[in-house]
Design a protein around this motif. Structure first.
Motif, PDB file in Angstrom:
ATOM      1  N   LYS A 178      -9.782   3.006   2.817  1.00  0.00           N
ATOM      2  CA  LYS A 178      -9.005   1.809   2.521  1.00  0.00           C
ATOM      3  C   LYS A 178      -8.511   1.816   1.078  1.00  0.00           C
ATOM      4  N   GLY A 179      -7.441   1.063   0.838  1.00  0.00           N
ATOM      5  CA  GLY A 179      -6.990   0.805  -0.509  1.00  0.00           C
ATOM      6  C   GLY A 179      -7.682  -0.424  -1.064  1.00  0.00           C
ATOM      7  N   GLY A 266      -1.519   1.750   5.194  1.00  0.00           N
ATOM      8  CA  GLY A 266      -0.212   1.203   5.510  1.00  0.00           C
ATOM      9  C   GLY A 266       0.037  -0.172   4.933  1.00  0.00           C
ATOM     10  N   ILE A 267      -0.981  -0.760   4.289  1.00  0.00           N
ATOM     11  CA  ILE A 267      -0.842  -2.094   3.698  1.00  0.00           C
ATOM     12  C   ILE A 267      -1.110  -2.001   2.206  1.00  0.00           C
ATOM     13  N   ASP A 268      -0.237  -2.606   1.416  1.00  0.00           N
ATOM     14  CA  ASP A 268      -0.407  -2.651  -0.033  1.00  0.00           C
ATOM     15  C   ASP A 268      -1.509  -3.654  -0.362  1.00  0.00           C
ATOM     16  N   PRO A 269      -2.619  -3.213  -0.956  1.00  0.00           N
ATOM     17  CA  PRO A 269      -3.712  -4.164  -1.222  1.00  0.00           C
ATOM     18  C   PRO A 269      -3.299  -5.307  -2.145  1.00  0.00           C
ATOM     19  N   LYS A 270      -2.412  -5.062  -3.100  1.00  0.00           N
ATOM     20  CA  LYS A 270      -1.959  -6.142  -3.973  1.00  0.00           C
ATOM     21  C   LYS A 270      -1.218  -7.221  -3.192  1.00  0.00           C
ATOM     22  N   PRO A 300      -4.236   2.857  -3.824  1.00  0.00           N
ATOM     23  CA  PRO A 300      -3.780   2.793  -2.435  1.00  0.00           C
ATOM     24  C   PRO A 300      -4.763   3.434  -1.467  1.00  0.00           C
ATOM     25  N   ALA A 301      -4.564   3.144  -0.202  1.00  0.00           N
ATOM     26  CA  ALA A 301      -5.363   3.762   0.854  1.00  0.00           C
ATOM     27  C   ALA A 301      -5.027   5.252   0.972  1.00  0.00           C
ATOM     28  N   ALA A 332      -8.413   9.667  -4.137  1.00  0.00           N
ATOM     29  CA  ALA A 332      -7.581  10.442  -3.214  1.00  0.00           C
ATOM     30  C   ALA A 332      -6.279   9.727  -2.893  1.00  0.00           C
ATOM     31  N   GLY A 333      -6.330   8.406  -2.730  1.00  0.00           N
ATOM     32  CA  GLY A 333      -5.119   7.667  -2.414  1.00  0.00           C
ATOM     33  C   GLY A 333      -4.067   7.752  -3.500  1.00  0.00           C
TER      34      GLY A 333
END
Length: 381
Positions: A178-179, A266-270, A300-301, A332-333
């Protein structure tokens, strides 16, 4: 030790002796590593960060003008103030059962030690495809150091074929994580005697709409979208710390909270903080208290396809089929976001990290050295 061949255990013992707690200087450790690599003829770059007392390090075995593979690890460790430590956490102890005990042995100086110990072997192999070593700082407070190194890569090497991040995974390649984004929110009020609330502004009360918005967003995220590779399978939000006030009879003039989001691939954590930021803006327009938000960190993820060449390579050299995903995050992300395919694969178990009596076993350490040598052999053909 600088110009000598050393065993992985000896190298790990030396690395643990540098108390590179996150947010503090790592200059002595980086100078040691740079001297060691240069003594073996490895082109090495120490890359100072903007903090002034911390650096990244990037080194190449082989021709840097050819695309190669990055072996990436962070050298910062979490603090070691727990009373459960049975001895100095920065003096490695070797137990008779094979445990190598010390802060950072598992997360993640063991991976770095295994790489450094086999550097003479890798140099002797003269790999056709170069092998890069990338050491970063301040990973433990949100991957703050590695972006500076990633931005410098175009001047240091050809576009890499992939990055292998050695977080503890039992030497099982990991394709996804996950991000994360973390936010710090402060409320500024006006202090006074609690008997005259009409003359003050309560900062804790001003923070309540932010907390309600965070709780509501957390519940909304539980409704999906979902990615079954993760546990939990949805994105998440939580308030991690809260502070404010001096005494029950004083109107609090300051309050603060820290919260984080974990986002599925696929989702921006911010972006998950949007409802909270909207509430902050609305409260600043409506009320006398002042709210301010500041990003603490974000990354990021990671999502690497199972049939990617890097996944296939890691399956061969590690001897393990890839794991779909893990719940923890890594650098890694950030490599992936920079266009560099990335995968996690390192020794030990994440359940041992950030705990007193942290350990890696001798067999895990030696297996890591064997995996790096296997990579060298494949890239030397």
């Amino acid at each position: 030790m600088t110009g000598q061949n050393v065993t992985p255990v000896e190298m790990l013992d030396r690395l643990v002796s540098f108390p590179t707690v996150v947010g503090t200087s790592n200059q002595d450790l980086m100078a040691f590593v740079a001297d060691y690599l240069k003594a073996h003829g490895v082109v090495t770059h120490v890359l100072p960060g903007p903090e002034g007392n911390r650096s990244n390090l990037f080194a190449t075995i082989g021709d840097p003008s050819k695309p190669g593979y990055i072996l990436s690890g962070h050298v910062d460790v979490v603090p070691a103030g727990e009373p459960e430590w049975q001895a100095d956490p920065f003096i490695m102890r070797q137990h008779e059962d094979g445990r190598l005990i010390g802060r950072g042995t598992c997360d993640m100086k063991g991976y770095v030690a295994a790489i450094l110990a086999v550097v003479p072997n890798l140099v002797a192999m003269k790999p056709e495809t170069p092998i890069h070593l990338a050491l970063s700082y301040d990973e433990e407070i949100g991957c703050r150091g590695v972006p500076h190194m990633i931005s410098a890569l175009p001047d240091l090497c050809a576009p890499p074929l992939g990055a292998i991040i050695g977080e503890p995974s039992g030497l099982v390649p990991v394709l996804a994580h996950k991000g994360k984004a973390a936010l710090h929110v402060e409320a500024q009020g006006i202090s006074g005697h609690s008997s005259r609330t009409d003359l003050g502004v309560n900062a804790i009360h001003a923070m309540l709409p932010v907390l309600v918005a965070a709780r509501n967003q957390a519940k909304l995220l539980e409704q999906g979208p979902f990615d079954p590779r993760f546990s939990p399978s949805c994105s998440s939000l939580q308030v991690g710390t809260i502070a404010g006030g001096q005494a029950v009879n004083i109107i609090p003039d300051h309050a603060e909270v820290q919260m984080e989001c974990r986002a599925i691939a696929g989702i921006d954590p911010k972006a998950l903080f949007a409802p909270i930021l909207d509430v902050i803006e609305a409260e600043n327009l409506a009320g006398p208290a002042k709210l301010a938000a500041q990003w603490i960190s974000s990354y990021p993820a990671l999502a690497l396809p199972q049939d990617h060449a890097l996944a296939e390579l890691m399956t061969v050299i590690s001897g393990h089929a890839p794991l779909a995903a893990v719940s923890y995050g890594s650098e890694a992300g950030l490599f992936q976001a920079a266009g560099i395919p990335a995968i996690i694969c390192g020794p030990g178990d994440i359940s041992r990290a950030h705990k007193p009596e942290e350990y890696l076993t001798v067999s895990e350490l030696m297996a890591t050295a064997d995996m790096i040598l296997a990579l060298g052999n494949r890239l030397s053909v």
